[in-house]
Design an enzyme around this catalytic site. Sequence first.
Site: not given
Length: 209
Positions: A13-14, A65, A90, A93, A107, A109
Site C-alpha cells: 500500500s505504501n 545476506k 521485512m 538492511i 524507511n 515505521h
Amino acid sequence: MMKLAVFASGSGSNFQAIADAVVENRLDAEVSLLVCDKPDAYVVKRAEALDIPIFCFRPKAYDNKAAFEKEITARLHEAEVDWIVLAGYMRLIGETLLAAFPEHIINIHPSLLPAFPGLDAIGQAWEAGVKVTGVTVHYVDEGMDSGKIIAQEAVAVKPTDSLASLTKAVQAVEHRLYPDTIQSLLKERLSQGGPTYNEHQTSINQRIE
C-alpha cells in the site's frame, strides 16, 4: 529526476501511495525498480499493473545476506537508482547495501520512534494502551528502526477506536506523509548539490568488484 527503488515484502500500500504521488506530480521522482523478497506478494501485482520493473528473489536461494544484497546492488546499479525507499520490507538492511547507498536509504515505521520499534508496531501501541501513536520516516542504519528521524506525525488513539480502526488511521497518515517527505528530502538534497547517480555508481562498483 531522482530514481527510486522501492523495497517491499507485502501488500504494497505504501508502494502504491508513492507510485500514485509520482503519477499525480506530487513527487518529482521516478520509481525505477521494485525489489521484493517474496515473489508471491501482492505488491508485485501492483508493480506489474504500473509497468514498473521488478526484481524478486528468494533469500534462501543464496548462501547469505551479503550474497543476495550483492545481486540487489547490481540491479540497482543497472537501474541507475539514486535512493532506496523501504515500504514494508521485512528484512534488516545489511552492510553491503548500507555501504553502497550511505544516507540514501529511508524507511517508514508505524509508530513515533523510538517508541515501539520492530514488528507489529501498531499492535504494540494498542496493547500498551497509549493515547497517541503515529508514523515516523527515518534514515536506515544497521539497527532495527534506529536511524536518524526525518519526519514524524502523531495519530491520536480515540476512545472509540478498535485495533482495526487505529490501523486504518495510521496507514492513512503513512500514505500521505511518506510521499510528501520523500519529495521534501529530494528537493533539499538537490538544492544542496547532493550526490548524483554517477557518484553512487563509483561506490557501487567498488563494492561489487
